[in-house]
Design a protein around this motif. Structure first.
Motif, PDB file in Angstrom:
ATOM      1  N   TYR A  31     -47.281   2.261 -15.740  1.00 25.32           N
ATOM      2  CA  TYR A  31     -47.038   0.909 -15.249  1.00 25.32           C
ATOM      3  C   TYR A  31     -45.801   0.305 -15.905  1.00 25.32           C
ATOM      4  N   GLN A  32     -45.622   0.537 -17.196  1.00 23.59           N
ATOM      5  CA  GLN A  32     -44.457   0.000 -17.889  1.00 23.59           C
ATOM      6  C   GLN A  32     -43.171   0.636 -17.375  1.00 23.59           C
ATOM      7  N   LYS A  33     -43.191   1.949 -17.157  1.00 26.89           N
ATOM      8  CA  LYS A  33     -42.013   2.619 -16.602  1.00 26.89           C
ATOM      9  C   LYS A  33     -41.710   2.085 -15.207  1.00 26.89           C
ATOM     10  N   TYR A  34     -42.740   1.887 -14.406  1.00 23.37           N
ATOM     11  CA  TYR A  34     -42.555   1.332 -13.061  1.00 23.37           C
ATOM     12  C   TYR A  34     -41.901  -0.046 -13.135  1.00 23.37           C
ATOM     13  N   ARG A  35     -42.351  -0.885 -14.056  1.00 21.11           N
ATOM     14  CA  ARG A  35     -41.800  -2.238 -14.186  1.00 21.11           C
ATOM     15  C   ARG A  35     -40.353  -2.214 -14.684  1.00 21.11           C
ATOM     16  N   ASP A  36     -40.030  -1.253 -15.540  1.00 21.11           N
ATOM     17  CA  ASP A  36     -38.704  -1.194 -16.142  1.00 21.11           C
ATOM     18  C   ASP A  36     -37.684  -0.448 -15.284  1.00 21.11           C
ATOM     19  N   GLY A  37     -38.166   0.417 -14.394  1.00 21.45           N
ATOM     20  CA  GLY A  37     -37.262   1.269 -13.620  1.00 21.45           C
ATOM     21  C   GLY A  37     -37.136   0.833 -12.179  1.00 21.45           C
ATOM     22  N   HIS A  38     -36.346   1.586 -11.432  1.00 19.60           N
ATOM     23  CA  HIS A  38     -36.144   1.335 -10.004  1.00 19.60           C
ATOM     24  C   HIS A  38     -36.347   2.670  -9.295  1.00 19.60           C
ATOM     25  N   TYR A  39     -37.524   2.812  -8.683  1.00 22.17           N
ATOM     26  CA  TYR A  39     -37.918   4.094  -8.124  1.00 22.17           C
ATOM     27  C   TYR A  39     -38.028   4.011  -6.601  1.00 22.17           C
ATOM     28  N   ASP A  40     -37.848   5.187  -5.970  1.00 20.99           N
ATOM     29  CA  ASP A  40     -37.980   5.294  -4.526  1.00 20.99           C
ATOM     30  C   ASP A  40     -39.393   5.654  -4.109  1.00 20.99           C
ATOM     31  N   LEU A  41     -40.151   6.295  -5.025  1.00 23.62           N
ATOM     32  CA  LEU A  41     -41.492   6.744  -4.676  1.00 23.62           C
ATOM     33  C   LEU A  41     -42.279   7.018  -5.953  1.00 23.62           C
ATOM     34  N   LEU A  42     -43.586   6.766  -5.910  1.00 26.68           N
ATOM     35  CA  LEU A  42     -44.467   7.019  -7.046  1.00 26.68           C
ATOM     36  C   LEU A  42     -45.470   8.101  -6.684  1.00 26.68           C
ATOM     37  N   MET A  69     -39.510  20.824 -13.319  1.00 26.96           N
ATOM     38  CA  MET A  69     -38.648  21.950 -12.979  1.00 26.96           C
ATOM     39  C   MET A  69     -38.361  21.985 -11.489  1.00 26.96           C
ATOM     40  N   PHE A  70     -39.369  21.711 -10.673  1.00 28.40           N
ATOM     41  CA  PHE A  70     -39.196  21.773  -9.229  1.00 28.40           C
ATOM     42  C   PHE A  70     -38.281  20.657  -8.730  1.00 28.40           C
ATOM     43  N   PHE A  71     -38.474  19.438  -9.248  1.00 27.95           N
ATOM     44  CA  PHE A  71     -37.613  18.321  -8.842  1.00 27.95           C
ATOM     45  C   PHE A  71     -36.162  18.606  -9.202  1.00 27.95           C
ATOM     46  N   SER A  72     -35.952  19.189 -10.375  1.00 30.94           N
ATOM     47  CA  SER A  72     -34.597  19.504 -10.810  1.00 30.94           C
ATOM     48  C   SER A  72     -33.929  20.464  -9.838  1.00 30.94           C
ATOM     49  N   LYS A  73     -34.677  21.475  -9.386  1.00 33.19           N
ATOM     50  CA  LYS A  73     -34.128  22.431  -8.429  1.00 33.19           C
ATOM     51  C   LYS A  73     -33.842  21.770  -7.084  1.00 33.19           C
ATOM     52  N   GLU A  74     -34.619  20.759  -6.737  1.00 33.14           N
ATOM     53  CA  GLU A  74     -34.437  20.059  -5.468  1.00 33.14           C
ATOM     54  C   GLU A  74     -33.362  18.979  -5.553  1.00 33.14           C
ATOM     55  N   GLY A  75     -32.781  18.807  -6.742  1.00 37.53           N
ATOM     56  CA  GLY A  75     -31.759  17.781  -6.898  1.00 37.53           C
ATOM     57  C   GLY A  75     -32.309  16.370  -6.920  1.00 37.53           C
ATOM     58  N   MET A  76     -33.565  16.211  -7.338  1.00 34.54           N
ATOM     59  CA  MET A  76     -34.210  14.905  -7.392  1.00 34.54           C
ATOM     60  C   MET A  76     -34.397  14.499  -8.846  1.00 34.54           C
ATOM     61  N   GLN A  77     -34.355  13.199  -9.090  1.00 39.65           N
ATOM     62  CA  GLN A  77     -34.534  12.684 -10.439  1.00 39.65           C
ATOM     63  C   GLN A  77     -35.988  12.292 -10.645  1.00 39.65           C
ATOM     64  N   GLY A  78     -36.661  12.957 -11.572  1.00 38.03           N
ATOM     65  CA  GLY A  78     -38.059  12.661 -11.831  1.00 38.03           C
ATOM     66  C   GLY A  78     -38.277  12.101 -13.224  1.00 38.03           C
ATOM     67  N   ASP A  79     -38.952  10.957 -13.305  1.00 34.13           N
ATOM     68  CA  ASP A  79     -39.405  10.414 -14.580  1.00 34.13           C
ATOM     69  C   ASP A  79     -40.913  10.627 -14.661  1.00 34.13           C
ATOM     70  N   PHE A  80     -41.433  10.759 -15.884  1.00 36.28           N
ATOM     71  CA  PHE A  80     -42.831  11.132 -16.039  1.00 36.28           C
ATOM     72  C   PHE A  80     -43.517  10.251 -17.079  1.00 36.28           C
ATOM     73  N   ALA A  81     -44.799   9.990 -16.835  1.00 32.65           N
ATOM     74  CA  ALA A  81     -45.633   9.255 -17.767  1.00 32.65           C
ATOM     75  C   ALA A  81     -46.975   9.970 -17.854  1.00 32.65           C
ATOM     76  N   ALA A  82     -47.609   9.915 -19.045  1.00 30.76           N
ATOM     77  CA  ALA A  82     -48.839  10.669 -19.278  1.00 30.76           C
ATOM     78  C   ALA A  82     -50.103   9.834 -19.116  1.00 30.76           C
ATOM     79  N   ASP A  83     -49.978   8.516 -19.007  1.00 30.93           N
ATOM     80  CA  ASP A  83     -51.162   7.679 -18.802  1.00 30.93           C
ATOM     81  C   ASP A  83     -50.786   6.471 -17.953  1.00 30.93           C
ATOM     82  N   GLY A  84     -51.802   5.772 -17.463  1.00 29.07           N
ATOM     83  CA  GLY A  84     -51.566   4.687 -16.537  1.00 29.07           C
ATOM     84  C   GLY A  84     -50.798   3.516 -17.120  1.00 29.07           C
ATOM     85  N   LEU A  85     -51.060   3.179 -18.365  1.00 28.62           N
ATOM     86  CA  LEU A  85     -50.366   2.049 -18.980  1.00 28.62           C
ATOM     87  C   LEU A  85     -48.885   2.347 -19.167  1.00 28.62           C
ATOM     88  N   GLU A  86     -48.591   3.572 -19.627  1.00 27.20           N
ATOM     89  CA  GLU A  86     -47.190   3.973 -19.765  1.00 27.20           C
ATOM     90  C   GLU A  86     -46.518   4.017 -18.395  1.00 27.20           C
TER      91      GLU A  86
END
Length: 226
Positions: free
Chosen positions: A37-48, A18-35
């Motif tokens: 890591y896979q999102k990190y490998r598949d995506g292109h992120y500016d910060l983790l 909710m906070f990222f949305s208000k700040e105009g930032m795109q946030g992706d989320f994962a609930a565990d480390g393996l997920e």
């Protein structure tokens, strides 16, 4: 800015989304480390943003794994551990900053902006330009698109792309591009710009995805992430 948050607490994820949305930032989320890591490998992120204690793969292991792969993406750790020794371990694993729980979204946002600012300054010092899809090094004259090398650029095509990457969304006339890229002493035909834009598009665009024609004016570089 596009962020990946790896956090197993659903309440924290919901709050940050909710906070990222208000700040105009795109946030992706994962609930565990393996997920995560896979999102990190598949995506292109500016910060983790990584929680220390995670199921599947803990945040420290995930951080170290990313650093072992040679990626210098900014990483902020979230943890309930606040001892100096824990902080030292986090930094030794490659974290850029450290936020202890409980925390406020404003405090985390301040850290995110500070880390992003330091990273931009460091990349500027290292002559590296990074956008959502591109990474260019003006010293080695190498360009990557979505992590893959862009090959076959002529020296002037590289100079033109570098200039456009430095000035996203800004519209430049052909005359301005001749002055800025070819130099003030260049007296060539303005159609030279059109030829180079056309060739550059074929090598990075396969169309008009990044270098856009602004009819009656000139050209601009803009990435659409939706």
């Amino acid at each position: 800015m596009r962020l990946l948050v790896v956090e197993d607490n659903e309440g924290v994820r919901t709050m940050l989304e909710m906070f990222f949305s208000k700040e105009g930032m795109q946030g992706d989320f994962a609930a565990d480390g393996l997920e995560g890591y896979q999102k990190y490998r598949d995506g292109h992120y500016d910060l983790l943003v990584l929680d220390w204690m995670l199921p599947g793969m803990d945040g420290m292991t995930l951080c170290r794994k990313i650093r072992d792969e040679g990626d210098d993406i900014p990483i902020i750790m979230l943890t309930a551990k606040d001892s100096e020794s824990d902080q030292v371990i986090g930094f030794e694993m490659g974290a850029d900053d450290y936020v202890t729980k409980p925390f406020s979204p404003l405090a985390l946002m301040a850290r995110i902006k500070a880390v992003a600012r330091r990273t931009r300054n460091a990349e500027s010092d290292a002559h590296i330009i990074r956008t959502t899809h591109f990474k260019a090094n003006k010293e080695t004259r190498e360009v990557q698109k979505d992590g893959a090398p862009v090959t076959g650029l002529t020296p002037k095509e590289f100079d033109l792309l570098l200039f456009l990457l430095r000035h996203p969304k800004q519209v430049f006339s052909r005359e301005q591009l001749l002055e800025q890229v070819w130099g003030y002493q260049f007296y060539g035909d303005e159609r030279t710009v059109d030829v180079h834009i056309k060739r550059l598009r074929k090598k990075i665009d396969q169309g008009d995805l990044f270098i856009h024609t602004v009819w009656g004016v000139g050209y601009k570089f803009e990435e659409h992430t939706d």
